[in-house]
Design a protein around this motif. Structure first.
Motif, PDB file in Angstrom:
ATOM      1  N   ASP A  43       0.827  -1.207   0.000  1.00 53.42           N
ATOM      2  CA  ASP A  43       0.000   0.000   0.000  1.00 53.42           C
ATOM      3  C   ASP A  43       0.863   1.259   0.000  1.00 53.42           C
ATOM      4  OD1 ASP A  43      -2.270  -1.556   0.017  1.00 53.42           O
ATOM      5  OD2 ASP A  43      -2.634  -1.337   2.172  1.00 53.42           O
ATOM      6  N   ARG A  46       2.190   1.743  -3.497  1.00 54.17           N
ATOM      7  CA  ARG A  46       1.116   2.206  -4.390  1.00 54.17           C
ATOM      8  C   ARG A  46       0.804   3.676  -4.148  1.00 54.17           C
ATOM      9  NH1 ARG A  46      -1.940  -3.065  -2.942  1.00 54.17           N
ATOM     10  NH2 ARG A  46      -1.245  -4.518  -4.565  1.00 54.17           N
ATOM     11  N   THR A  51       2.398   1.221  -8.751  1.00 54.98           N
ATOM     12  CA  THR A  51       1.219   0.371  -8.621  1.00 54.98           C
ATOM     13  C   THR A  51       1.422  -1.084  -9.039  1.00 54.98           C
ATOM     14  OG1 THR A  51       0.453   1.038 -10.823  1.00 54.98           O
ATOM     15  CG2 THR A  51      -0.292   2.348  -8.942  1.00 54.98           C
ATOM     16  N   GLN A  52       2.538  -1.386  -9.690  1.00 56.42           N
ATOM     17  CA  GLN A  52       2.761  -2.741 -10.193  1.00 56.42           C
ATOM     18  C   GLN A  52       3.373  -3.628  -9.104  1.00 56.42           C
ATOM     19  OE1 GLN A  52       3.510  -1.315 -14.837  1.00 56.42           O
ATOM     20  NE2 GLN A  52       5.236  -1.914 -13.579  1.00 56.42           N
ATOM     21  N   GLU A  54       2.404  -6.235  -5.493  1.00 54.48           N
ATOM     22  CA  GLU A  54       1.455  -6.889  -4.594  1.00 54.48           C
ATOM     23  C   GLU A  54       2.206  -7.786  -3.611  1.00 54.48           C
ATOM     24  OE1 GLU A  54      -1.002 -10.185  -6.442  1.00 54.48           O
ATOM     25  OE2 GLU A  54      -0.338  -9.146  -8.269  1.00 54.48           O
TER      26      GLU A  54
END
Length: 245
Positions: A43, A46, A51-52, A54
């Motif tokens: 988070d 991001r 944003t790429q 996880e």
């Protein structure tokens, strides 16, 4: 888009390495043994516009967790381009050879050596699908047996029965792995990020996390003519960047 998996990536050098790879256009999976901390790290990145990314739940000392992480990643991507084995523990600041418990030594080796081996073996099939796979094992300058036997070395007195031998063993595994993959596009190297100020050493190191991560990322970006089976250490060898084993 190239993909990377970094173990122990929710903080410190692993987290910064993720940030740097993201800025270079990689899709990064943040390996973390704590799901909440992994999500927080993702988070934060991001929120920086990266944003790429996880999180991936991955405890390198837990075989079931490694198996589950491999299955989860396989559902997200058929190819892994970079594996950075970054997760590591110190095992305490004082580790006398005659009194350090086997429990401590085994705990350190479980993370720093056996965890690296099991993660590498679990994800090797995805790495083989890459046209330019890279494996970076984050080691320590304190893993050099040659320098540990040199009284003139600046860290000669920094001995320990758990951490230092674990990194020497990791270095040895790196050599064996690189040899096995010598006739393939793989580049397999050990990288000493340097004596860096992190919670790992109570922020005693003089180096920055950004510089440390840059050394790790540099090995992940090696081109087809780049070296393999090397022990990179700007700290141990400022002129050549290659440490004696």
């Amino acid at each position: 888009m190239k993909t990377a998996l970094i173990t122990g990536a929710n903080k410190s050098i692993g987290f910064e390495a993720a940030r740097q790879l993201l800025r270079l256009g990689y899709y990064v999976y943040l390996g973390s043994r704590d799901a909440h901390k992994g999500q927080q790290a993702a988070d934060q990145l991001r929120a920086e516009g990266l944003t790429q990314v996880e999180p991936l739940l991955l405890d390198v000392t837990d075989s079931a967790s490694i198996t589950a992480a491999r299955a989860a990643l396989g559902q997200k991507t058929p190819v892994l381009d970079v594996l950075i084995n970054n997760a590591g523990i110190l095992g305490g600041m004082s580790q006398p050879a005659l009194t350090t418990s086997l429990t401590t030594i085994r705990e350190v080796f479980d993370t720093n050596v056996f965890g690296v081996i099991e993660v590498t073996q679990a994800f090797i099939d995805l790495l083989r699908e890459s046209v330019a796979p890279r494996i970076v094992n984050v080691t320590s300058g304190l893993g050099s047996l040659t320098l540990h036997n040199d009284p003139s070395w600046k860290y000669y007195a920094v001995k320990g029965a758990a951490y230092q031998p674990s990194k020497a063993a990791l270095n040895a595994y790196t050599i064996m792995l690189a040899y096995e993959l010598r006739d393939t596009p793989f580049k397999v190297n050990a990288v000493d990020p340097g004596y860096t100020a992190t919670d790992f050493n109570h922020y005693s190191g003089p180096g920055t996390v950004a510089d440390a991560a840059a050394r790790v990322v540099k090995a992940a970006l090696l081109g087809p003519d780049g070296p393999t089976s090397q022990f990179f250490s700007d700290d141990n060898a400022p002129e050549t960047g290659i440490s004696p084993w």
